[in-house]
Design a protein around this motif. Sequence first.
Motif, PDB file in Angstrom:
ATOM      1  N   UNK A 145      51.573 115.293  97.810  1.00  0.00           N
ATOM      2  CA  UNK A 145      50.362 116.070  97.668  1.00  0.00           C
ATOM      3  C   UNK A 145      50.740 117.422  97.061  1.00  0.00           C
ATOM      4  N   UNK A 146      51.862 117.791  96.952  1.00  0.00           N
ATOM      5  CA  UNK A 146      52.101 118.896  96.057  1.00  0.00           C
ATOM      6  C   UNK A 146      52.636 118.909  94.773  1.00  0.00           C
ATOM      7  N   UNK A 147      52.459 117.539  94.266  1.00  0.00           N
ATOM      8  CA  UNK A 147      52.727 117.222  92.900  1.00  0.00           C
ATOM      9  C   UNK A 147      54.209 116.918  92.796  1.00  0.00           C
ATOM     10  N   UNK A 148      55.031 116.748  93.909  1.00  0.00           N
ATOM     11  CA  UNK A 148      56.252 116.364  93.684  1.00  0.00           C
ATOM     12  C   UNK A 148      56.842 115.056  94.397  1.00  0.00           C
ATOM     13  N   UNK A 149      58.056 114.692  93.707  1.00  0.00           N
ATOM     14  CA  UNK A 149      58.664 113.651  94.203  1.00  0.00           C
ATOM     15  C   UNK A 149      60.116 113.841  94.652  1.00  0.00           C
ATOM     16  N   UNK A 150      60.729 113.017  95.568  1.00  0.00           N
ATOM     17  CA  UNK A 150      62.194 113.243  95.783  1.00  0.00           C
ATOM     18  C   UNK A 150      62.880 112.105  95.411  1.00  0.00           C
ATOM     19  N   UNK A 151      64.029 112.619  94.572  1.00  0.00           N
ATOM     20  CA  UNK A 151      64.972 111.528  94.334  1.00  0.00           C
ATOM     21  C   UNK A 151      66.338 111.896  95.133  1.00  0.00           C
ATOM     22  N   UNK A 229      64.779 107.001  93.732  1.00  0.00           N
ATOM     23  CA  UNK A 229      63.660 107.439  94.788  1.00  0.00           C
ATOM     24  C   UNK A 229      63.927 107.325  95.988  1.00  0.00           C
ATOM     25  N   UNK A 230      63.459 108.377  96.880  1.00  0.00           N
ATOM     26  CA  UNK A 230      63.925 108.354  98.333  1.00  0.00           C
ATOM     27  C   UNK A 230      63.880 107.197  99.060  1.00  0.00           C
ATOM     28  N   UNK A 273      72.207 113.690  98.390  1.00  0.00           N
ATOM     29  CA  UNK A 273      72.188 114.401  97.259  1.00  0.00           C
ATOM     30  C   UNK A 273      70.550 114.447  97.063  1.00  0.00           C
ATOM     31  N   UNK A 274      69.643 115.750  97.191  1.00  0.00           N
ATOM     32  CA  UNK A 274      68.494 115.861  96.911  1.00  0.00           C
ATOM     33  C   UNK A 274      68.050 116.254  95.659  1.00  0.00           C
ATOM     34  N   UNK A 380      64.410 116.261 106.522  1.00  0.00           N
ATOM     35  CA  UNK A 380      64.908 117.228 105.246  1.00  0.00           C
ATOM     36  C   UNK A 380      63.947 117.358 104.382  1.00  0.00           C
ATOM     37  N   UNK A 381      63.006 116.375 104.005  1.00  0.00           N
ATOM     38  CA  UNK A 381      62.058 116.594 102.881  1.00  0.00           C
ATOM     39  C   UNK A 381      61.140 117.225 103.823  1.00  0.00           C
ATOM     40  N   UNK A 382      60.812 117.362 105.120  1.00  0.00           N
ATOM     41  CA  UNK A 382      59.700 118.138 105.773  1.00  0.00           C
ATOM     42  C   UNK A 382      60.135 119.679 105.942  1.00  0.00           C
ATOM     43  N   UNK A 383      61.331 119.476 106.172  1.00  0.00           N
ATOM     44  CA  UNK A 383      61.883 121.127 106.332  1.00  0.00           C
ATOM     45  C   UNK A 383      61.830 121.747 105.057  1.00  0.00           C
TER      46      UNK A 383
END
Length: 468
Positions: A145-151, A229-230, A273-274, A380-383
């Motif tokens: 929703x914030x235009x981001x993805x996590x790897x 991808x996460x 590793x994020x 971790x992503x939520x934090x």
Amino acid sequence: MTILAAVHDEPIAPVISPATAENTAENTAPAVLSLRERAEVDGVRFILAVFVDMNGKPCAKLVPTAAADELQDGALGFAGFAAGLIGQRPQDSDLIAIPDLDSYIPIPFVREGLAIVHCDPHVNGKPWPYAPRVILKRSLAALAERGLTAKVGAEVEYFLVTKDENGKIVTADTRDDGARTCYDARGVTRMFDHLAAVSDAMNTLGWGNYANDHEDAAGQFEQNFRYDDALVTADRVVTLRYLISVLAEQRGMTATFMPKPFADRAGSGLHFHFSLWADGEPVFPDETDARGLGLSDTAYSFIGGILNHASGLQAFLAPSVNSYKRRGASTSASGATWSPKKATFGGNDRTHFIRVPDNKRLELRAGDGSANPYLAIAATVSAGIDGLEARTDPGDPCGPGESRATSVTLPQTLLHAVEALRRDRMLLDSFGTEHPVGEYFANAKEEEFLSWHNTVTDWEIQTYLTAY
């Protein structure tokens, strides 16, 4: 402990199965193959339909390929209460395992004709909010929703053990008994057959295994694959644990991901590793960074959020009683524990809670082998999102081995971690507010701690039997 210089290079191309190749043939409109059709093309006889409970235990049913349509249509039910810690009572409706076809992979190196697919548990037609994979998907959707993805990349450490004639666990390789065995060439050579089998499996699946090493402790190993991808990485951690366990059993050994099976040795971590990405580009690097790490304001805010919630995060990163035997150790046979005790961040320094080896990623070093990858990554992503929203400034990075007077000391026991989680409303609510998922997990972990606390141990007998 592998140096992950290449962990955020471009992922290598996977080895394509016949079913996938048919689905992506050049100049051909992609055909949407069903799970059964994919399995038939790959010569698969049975599909292992897998999900994990909140403790990370893999639960599965072995489904004949002939019944794969029923699996895909939602006909495969589980008694959730029997499956484990997943928010159900004996009287509740079945968990229905809905397969994610993108996660389907043949695994003939385990058994010829076998494949695995990860599933999202549903109840009464809706994703089950206590299912770890569902929880991670929700956190990643909030990031999107914030235009981001996590790897995410993951370092999976484990011990290979057997039991002696007295039932005591011992190192499977009896010659592997030194105090400083990290990177020992002889140790990896003696375990070549096992390590090579796991490596070949990962590369057959297209994961890009790039290192297999002897870790710090006698009997301890680490095998690495490239980041992705996460959700993909979380699935792969679960699959890899399964593969390592089964392939070890085939050679008469037990692979354990228990954080600290030996009191005098270093324990097993699960380091993540994020990196964050927007429109296919990494958002962490900033060569103008005055703090010296080459990071952007976005990266620092993400780090700040993680640090602000570090204590509560430990309930997910180190979720077992045994975790804190690793955390609380003052030393090990090698002279180091490799487990952070304070919520610090810095550069290429493995003593920190957050290590920044380069400006493309951060390494969260507080997770251990008992962590559920879905929950650990989700929390971790939520934090981190909370840090982004508040534009949290983590301050200047600490130098090698340094901490600050303001650096939070991490929880000393699982009970302390649970208490920290209960004080962290944001983390609790990040797992959903319609159902008390966070509170359910906290209560279960408190019960786990009290169950251990109510057990009389050898240490107590030795210390107190004749003390009074």
